[in-house]
Design an enzyme around this catalytic site. Structure first.
Site, short mmCIF file in Angstrom:
data_model
loop_
_atom_site.label_atom_id
_atom_site.label_comp_id
_atom_site.label_asym_id
_atom_site.label_seq_id
_atom_site.Cartn_x
_atom_site.Cartn_y
_atom_site.Cartn_z
N PHE A 1 -5.26 -22.02 23.70
CA PHE A 1 -4.25 -21.48 23.50
C PHE A 1 -2.63 -21.37 23.43
O PHE A 1 -2.71 -22.28 23.71
CB PHE A 1 -4.02 -20.87 25.50
N ASP A 2 -1.71 -20.46 22.69
CA ASP A 2 -0.91 -21.02 22.90
C ASP A 2 0.30 -20.32 24.28
O ASP A 2 -0.77 -19.89 25.18
CB ASP A 2 0.75 -19.94 21.76
N LYS A 3 1.06 -21.02 25.06
CA LYS A 3 1.79 -20.64 26.23
C LYS A 3 2.73 -19.29 26.17
O LYS A 3 1.75 -18.07 27.27
CB LYS A 3 2.61 -21.33 27.09
N VAL B 1 -5.64 -19.22 20.02
CA VAL B 1 -5.34 -17.75 20.28
C VAL B 1 -3.39 -18.06 20.52
O VAL B 1 -3.14 -18.96 20.80
CB VAL B 1 -5.84 -17.69 22.07
#
Length: 861
Positions: free
Chosen positions: A548-550, A751
């Site tokens: 995941f991107d944050k 993502v």
């Protein structure tokens, strides 16, 4: 397969080497390691112009994705490259679709071509080598008929969905003699023009493309779209009549009815087999005709007629099933209204949606469908966005300020989409996109393209068939000679060979994968998830690692003031009053969070006023408050800057908050330190539950990638119970992490938002963009696009992909298992009639199994 095609993108290389590196190497970084791209490099001319040369495999990456990546880095595709999307009359069978696609791929200048079993197809081609007329001719040569949308007029509207439409997409401004400006970067949406045939063709049939001398009626024959089904039923009627007559009057009359059963049952099969043989291909249809002819030669007219009846009825029911899946996708397009009410000065006018122009003001009445993508300029209401984004709860909308009318930058409370449903309030919407470029129109087009994309499993079954069918013919030929080895008449050997021919025909195998992929893509689109074909659908269903991107993905993307720690002897309201006064003059995102949350905490406390603001680049901000200099900034600013150093207690609190993952700012007023503020981009409320749900679906390793410092990333990861968090990453660092995940787990998904995370998403097995509605870049570059900015749609997408992968495996076992059972059974004496019942039964079983995907329901998060 690699290095299949070479594509040259004209680019402008500036004289400054650094600028060149920044522009071009960023694109190469995006493409490096991308599945399907084997090489990307720059060829530079003496004049400073050049081309970016990309070697890629069109079966793994679409030209549209390459175009989107190129636009991000400032390169531009030459006007030479065109995109031709079309639909065939009545759809086609999977085998016919493959034959038509192969014919198109054989044309000079065709870069990629796919045709799906619903009859939709698309071609990407080089305009310098071929054109749409040649492509149409290739489709006609394969025995198919195109359907064309009548030219839209104001009186006869033509919405996004007109069954049987040919969309011809052109890059704006292309044409013979056009001089391409290499420095121009076109709009990522690519202006498109739909060219229909004339409203009524010379034949008098509206909207149909007929080859010269082609008198076939629409959708397959004299009875329209149901012709094949009606012929199959007539075949059965003739078969039954012949059998009944034979009980009393065997002879010529009985043979006449059996012959009629052959004609009705074999008409479409013979037509398809003829086209295959003309292309020097041996397909399943050929096997069935040979078996039926063989039965007739042996005098087994009843069994041959039964074979053709069941085969034709199976084909017709396949068409019905594919039509149902196709209609599930067409339902998306039908969401857009055909007409809109536009305000022209003090008057209103009812016009076709195709006539809408950017900047028009559309009136949306209560409970009415919204006609265009745009920004709300007047009114308040709630809008049901489920048709486009899949959101289950209506979203509140209100008018945007004059400076917020940019659709791409407008917040969700101001932005609306074509096809969504207005609530109880009336709205005035400023049109931001033409009807052909709306989010809904783009989704419908991309879903139609996704239908035609073949998955890895489907490519395997295609290769298997091409080897298996000729092998079956050779084997059957040898079985015919069995009478030379064993003591039996030739008729017995011939009959057994025909029975094996029926048993070995892999009809179920041909339809097993495309039916499942089509149903999965259709169900995803209906749920607000755009899946770009069978490849991403299968890959998403089998991967075990996800990154995941944050910011903006796992977190809300909006920092909040989480900690207010006054220094000794200072009241909280004093600390906040000074901080709010100074930060109100700054445009930094952290400043906005301090002002928003600080004012909320201050309540009715009187406000202070700051003036003479001065930015301390990269460190903080300074202003005069109540005659004294107020400084707000990072702790390091006060450690090394002018003025008194922070007290030990203030320094200790700052270090404590940083260790806890907060972004820390210290506030000093004059010579007094007022305290410390801690800010944090908080996790989305649903993030933790979503991650738990993903684990139950089989995602074993979930990590987070962030450009923030490691302590901030670790704090979020601990809260959400992630396996790992990596902070302080540059885009190229994220790419390296994704590559490492792929090496360790085989497949990995990324993502992100589809823009800032494009390099990492491009290098992932599956790139997933969240909140893609209205974002041209996200829609183009992602393999899977979650239309809503809602993390809960991710488990739905993964769960659906898992279910699709499972159904594909089930269908393969059924189809291959039936062939493995029937071949020895027929060798041991199973008759042709019994074999064909098992054979067609397995075909219908795999189609029915695939259609279960249309009713898929994800567990609630």
């Amino acid at each position: 397969m690699t290095d299949k095609l070479r594509l040259e993108l004209p680019i402008l290389l500036p004289e400054a080497a650094d600028a060149c590196d920044h522009c071009v190497t960023s694109l190469i970084a995006v493409l490096e390691g991308r599945p399907g791209v084997s090489e990307a490099h720059v060829d530079k001319s003496e004049a400073g112009e050049g081309s970016l040369c990309i070697h890629y495999d069109e079966s793994q990456i679409r030209l549209g994705q390459l175009r989107a990546f190129a636009l991000q880095a400032g390169a531009t595709l030459n006007d030479r490259f065109g995109h031709f999307a079309f639909e065939l009359a009545g759809g086609v069978h999977a085998r016919s679709a493959r034959r038509i696609a192969d014919g198109l791929r054989g044309q000079v200048g065709v870069l990629a071509a796919e045709v799906g079993p619903t009859g939709r197809g698309f071609v990407e081609f080089d305009r310098a080598k071929t054109d749409e007329d040649a492509l149409r001719a290739s489709v006609r040569a394969a025995g198919a008929r195109l359907l064309v949308r009548p030219a839209p007029t104001d009186r006869q509207p033509s919405g996004v969905n007109v069954e049987g439409v040919v969309h011809e997409h052109h890059d704006h401004g292309s044409g013979s003699g056009h001089v391409h400006d290499k420095a121009r970067v076109p709009d990522p949406a690519h202006e498109r023009h739909d060219h229909g045939a004339s409203a009524k063709l010379a034949t008098g049939h509206e909207g149909h493309d007929h080859a010269a001398g082609d008198h076939d009626h629409a959708h397959g024959g004299v009875f329209g779209e149901r012709t094949e089904l009606i012929f199959a039923v007539l075949s059965g009627v003739m078969l039954l009549a012949g059998w009944l007559i034979g009980q009393r009057l065997p002879g010529v009359v009985q043979l006449i009815f059996y012959g009629a059963a052959y004609v009705f049952g074999g008409y479409f099969t013979l037509k398809e087999a003829f086209e295959n043989l003309r292309k020097r291909r041996f397909e399943i249809d050929t096997l069935m005709l040979v078996a039926a002819a063989g039965a007739a030669a042996l005098g087994q007219w009843a069994e041959g007629a039964l074979l053709l009846f069941l085969f034709s009825i199976g084909h017709a029911l396949e068409h019905y099933a594919m039509g149902r899946a196709r209609r599930a996708i067409e339902a998306l397009a039908q969401l857009a209204p055909e007409r809109a009410t536009v305000r022209r000065g003090n008057q209103t006018e009812d016009i076709a949606v195709e006539a809408l122009k950017i900047g028009d003001i559309v009136l949306v009445r209560p409970n009415e469908r919204i006609a265009a993508d745009g920004v709300v300029v007047v009114g308040e209401s709630s809008v049901n966005q489920a048709p486009v984004t899949g959101e289950s709860v209506p979203v509140d909308k209100r008018a945007a300020a004059q400076h917020d009318l940019d659709f791409a930058k407008a917040s969700s409370e101001h932005r609306v989409f074509a096809g969504t449903i207005n609530g109880s309030g009336a709205l005035d919407v400023r049109v931001a996109k033409k009807a052909s470029e709306s989010t809904l129109a783009r989704v419908v087009k991309m879903v139609a393209e996704a239908e035609a994309q073949r998955s890895p499993t489907q490519r395997f079954t295609d290769r298997f068939e091409r080897i298996f069918v000729p092998a079956v013919l050779v084997g059957v030929g040898l079985l015919m000679l069995a009478f030379l080895v064993i003591d039996e008449p030739f008729s017995a050997s011939f009959y057994r060979a025909m029975a094996v021919l029926v048993a070995a025909s892999p009809c179920a195998l041909a339809i097993s994968v495309p039916s499942a992929v089509l149903s999965g893509v259709a169900r995803a689109g209906r749920g607000g998830v755009l899946v770009k074909g069978g490849g991403p659908l299968e890959n998403l269903g089998t991967l075990t690692a996800l990154a995941f991107d944050k910011t903006g993905t796992l977190t809300q993307g909006k920092p909040r003031l989480t900690d207010v720690v006054p220094a000794d002897g200072v009241e909280e309201h004093e600390l906040l009053a000074v901080a709010v006064a100074v930060e109100a003059l700054s445009d930094h995102p952290l400043a906005a969070a301090v002002v928003r949350d600080g004012e909320e905490k201050l309540g009715q406390t009187p406000r202070l006023k700051a003036e003479a603001v001065k930015s301390l680049t990269g460190q903080g901000v300074q202003a005069d408050v109540s005659g004294k200099a107020a400084v707000i900034g990072k702790p390091g600013l006060f450690e090394s800057g002018e003025g008194p150093k922070p007290p030990a207690a203030v320094w200790s609190e700052a270090q404590r908050l940083e260790a806890a993952g907060r972004t820390v700012v210290v506030v000093r007023h004059g010579d007094r330190y007022l305290g410390v503020l801690g800010l944090m981009d908080t996790a989305r409320p649903a993030a933790k539950v979503v991650i738990q749900r993903l684990r139950t679906l089989g995602i074993k390793h979930i990590i987070m990638l962030s450009g923030d410092n490691q302590s901030v990333a670790s704090a979020i990861a601990k809260e959400l119970e992630l396996d790992e968090a990596k902070g302080g990453l540059m885009p190229e660092d994220k790419v390296a992490v994704i590559k490492a995940l792929k090496e360790k787990f085989g497949k990995a998904a990324m993502v992100g938002d589809g823009v800032n995370d494009a390099p990492a998403m491009a290098n992932a097995t599956v790139g997933i963009a969240m909140g893609a509605a209205g974002s041209d870049v996200a829609l183009e570059t992602a393999d899977v696009a979650l239309m809503a900015d809602d993390l809960t749609h991710l488990p739905f997408a993964v769960g659906l992909s898992r279910r699709t992968s499972g159904i594909i495996k089930q269908n393969l076992w059924v189809s291959l298992g039936m062939v493995a059972f029937l071949i020895p059974a027929t060798l041991l004496g199973l008759k042709i009639g019994e074999a064909v019942i098992f054979h067609e039964g397995s075909t219908l079983l795999v189609v029915a199994n695939a259609l279960r995907l249309l009713a898929y329901r994800a567990k609630t998060v």
